[in-house]
Design a protein around this motif. Structure first.
Motif, short mmCIF file in Angstrom:
data_model
loop_
_atom_site.label_atom_id
_atom_site.label_comp_id
_atom_site.label_asym_id
_atom_site.label_seq_id
_atom_site.Cartn_x
_atom_site.Cartn_y
_atom_site.Cartn_z
N SER A 122 0.82 -1.21 0.00
CA SER A 122 0.00 0.00 0.00
C SER A 122 0.86 1.27 0.00
O SER A 122 0.60 2.21 -0.76
N THR A 123 1.90 1.30 0.85
CA THR A 123 2.74 2.50 0.93
C THR A 123 3.59 2.69 -0.32
O THR A 123 3.92 3.83 -0.68
N THR A 124 3.93 1.59 -1.01
CA THR A 124 4.67 1.71 -2.28
C THR A 124 3.82 2.42 -3.31
O THR A 124 4.30 3.29 -4.05
N LEU A 125 2.55 2.08 -3.36
CA LEU A 125 1.63 2.77 -4.27
C LEU A 125 1.48 4.23 -3.89
O LEU A 125 1.50 5.12 -4.75
N TRP A 126 1.34 4.48 -2.58
CA TRP A 126 1.14 5.85 -2.13
C TRP A 126 2.35 6.75 -2.38
O TRP A 126 2.20 7.89 -2.82
N VAL A 127 3.54 6.23 -2.12
CA VAL A 127 4.73 7.06 -2.33
C VAL A 127 4.91 7.40 -3.81
O VAL A 127 5.33 8.51 -4.16
N THR A 128 4.55 6.47 -4.68
CA THR A 128 4.63 6.73 -6.11
C THR A 128 3.62 7.77 -6.54
O THR A 128 3.92 8.69 -7.32
N ALA A 170 -0.40 14.25 -13.79
CA ALA A 170 -0.23 13.99 -12.35
C ALA A 170 -1.54 13.54 -11.71
O ALA A 170 -1.56 12.60 -10.92
N ILE A 171 -2.62 14.22 -12.09
CA ILE A 171 -3.94 13.87 -11.54
C ILE A 171 -4.35 12.47 -11.99
O ILE A 171 -4.85 11.67 -11.20
N TRP A 172 -4.12 12.17 -13.28
CA TRP A 172 -4.49 10.85 -13.81
C TRP A 172 -3.70 9.75 -13.12
O TRP A 172 -4.26 8.72 -12.73
N ILE A 177 -3.01 4.94 -10.13
CA ILE A 177 -2.00 4.05 -9.55
C ILE A 177 -2.64 3.34 -8.37
O ILE A 177 -2.60 3.78 -7.21
N ARG A 178 -3.28 2.23 -8.66
CA ARG A 178 -4.00 1.44 -7.67
C ARG A 178 -3.71 -0.04 -7.90
O ARG A 178 -3.37 -0.47 -9.00
N TYR A 179 -3.88 -0.81 -6.84
CA TYR A 179 -3.62 -2.25 -6.90
C TYR A 179 -4.50 -2.92 -7.95
O TYR A 179 -4.08 -3.87 -8.60
N GLU A 180 -5.70 -2.41 -8.14
CA GLU A 180 -6.63 -3.00 -9.10
C GLU A 180 -6.10 -2.93 -10.53
O GLU A 180 -6.52 -3.71 -11.40
N ASN A 181 -5.18 -2.00 -10.80
CA ASN A 181 -4.65 -1.82 -12.15
C ASN A 181 -3.31 -2.52 -12.35
O ASN A 181 -2.62 -2.26 -13.34
N ARG A 182 -2.94 -3.41 -11.44
CA ARG A 182 -1.60 -4.04 -11.48
C ARG A 182 -1.37 -4.88 -12.73
O ARG A 182 -0.23 -5.17 -13.08
N HIS A 183 -2.43 -5.29 -13.41
CA HIS A 183 -2.27 -6.15 -14.59
C HIS A 183 -2.16 -5.36 -15.89
O HIS A 183 -1.94 -5.95 -16.95
N THR A 184 -2.31 -4.05 -15.83
CA THR A 184 -2.21 -3.23 -17.04
C THR A 184 -0.75 -3.08 -17.46
O THR A 184 0.16 -3.15 -16.64
N LYS A 185 -0.53 -2.84 -18.73
CA LYS A 185 0.84 -2.75 -19.25
C LYS A 185 1.59 -1.57 -18.66
O LYS A 185 2.77 -1.68 -18.30
N TRP A 186 0.94 -0.40 -18.59
CA TRP A 186 1.63 0.78 -18.07
C TRP A 186 2.00 0.60 -16.60
O TRP A 186 3.07 1.05 -16.15
N PHE A 187 1.15 -0.09 -15.83
CA PHE A 187 1.43 -0.33 -14.42
C PHE A 187 2.64 -1.26 -14.28
O PHE A 187 3.55 -1.00 -13.48
#
Length: 213
Positions: A122-128, A170-172, A177-187
């Motif tokens: 969770s904190t890895t996602l938040w710091v990013t 930045a807003i996008w 940047i969420r765990y639910e999107n971990r399977h997308t190519k850009w993620f």
């Protein structure tokens, strides 16, 4: 007598088999715990480096803000203050992550380790997300009040447009940047490295161990 002897041999064999399975299970758990600890430890050098560089950068920017406070433009000061505050927040998160990694103990129950891994994730996602919020201020520190007066307005359409695009990006990113999107190519492209992969592999190993048990 022969039947009794066969039954006793069977019981003895069954007991030894249970002991062997129990030992194998314990060895498997120990190996998985050691792998998890090793993968998490591999994350520490990068985080320590980020903290050291971050602290040096914060000291530099803080000195600029203090030294130029009465001379620099409001745009430079606002950009520098926002950037340095977000950097300080990121440093705090990295320090928290180092503490979490140090607290992972191979003798702890699986649930306790999974809890720490979930917080690391969770904190890895938040710091990013927080660091990407800095994007717009990297395009506004050179702005001046004269950019928005007279003929300068048309000339400065380009930098304003760039800032707007960086703000939208930045807003996008902050929103997506969420765990639910971990399977997308850009993620996957963004998080393929020491910041993310060890945590995910560790969680997968612990899940496999729970299924094995």
């Amino acid at each position: 007598m022969e039947d009794a002897a066969i039954i006793n041999l069977w019981k003895d064999y069954s007991r030894k088999l249970d002991e062997s399975l129990s030992l194998n299970r314990k060895n498997t758990e120990d190996i998985i715990h050691m792998k998890v600890k090793s993968m998490l430890n591999s994350m520490q050098p990068l985080k320590v480096f980020a903290i050291v560089v971050g602290i040096l950068w914060v000291c530099f920017v803080d000195s600029l803000i203090i030294g130029l406070f009465h001379a620099a433009s409001i745009f430079f000061l606002a950009s520098a203050i926002i950037q340095v505050l977000l950097t300080k927040l990121a440093i705090g998160i990295y320090l928290y992550q180092l503490i979490l990694i140090q607290q992972v103990d191979i003798s702890q129950p699986v649930l306790a380790t999974q809890n720490k891994l979930a917080r690391l994730q969770s904190t890895t996602l938040w710091v990013t997300r927080i660091l990407f919020l800095q994007l717009p201020v990297w395009t506004t520190f050179f702005w001046t009040k004269n950019m928005f007066t007279g003929e300068s307005i048309a000339f400065n359409t380009l930098p304003v447009t760039v800032t707007l695009l960086f703000t939208l990006a930045a807003i996008w990113l902050f929103a997506n940047i969420r765990y639910e999107n971990r399977h997308t190519k850009w993620f996957k492209l963004m998080f393929d490295g020491k910041e993310w992969t060890p945590v995910m592999k560790s969680m997968e190993l612990l899940d496999e161990m729970k299924e094995y048990k």
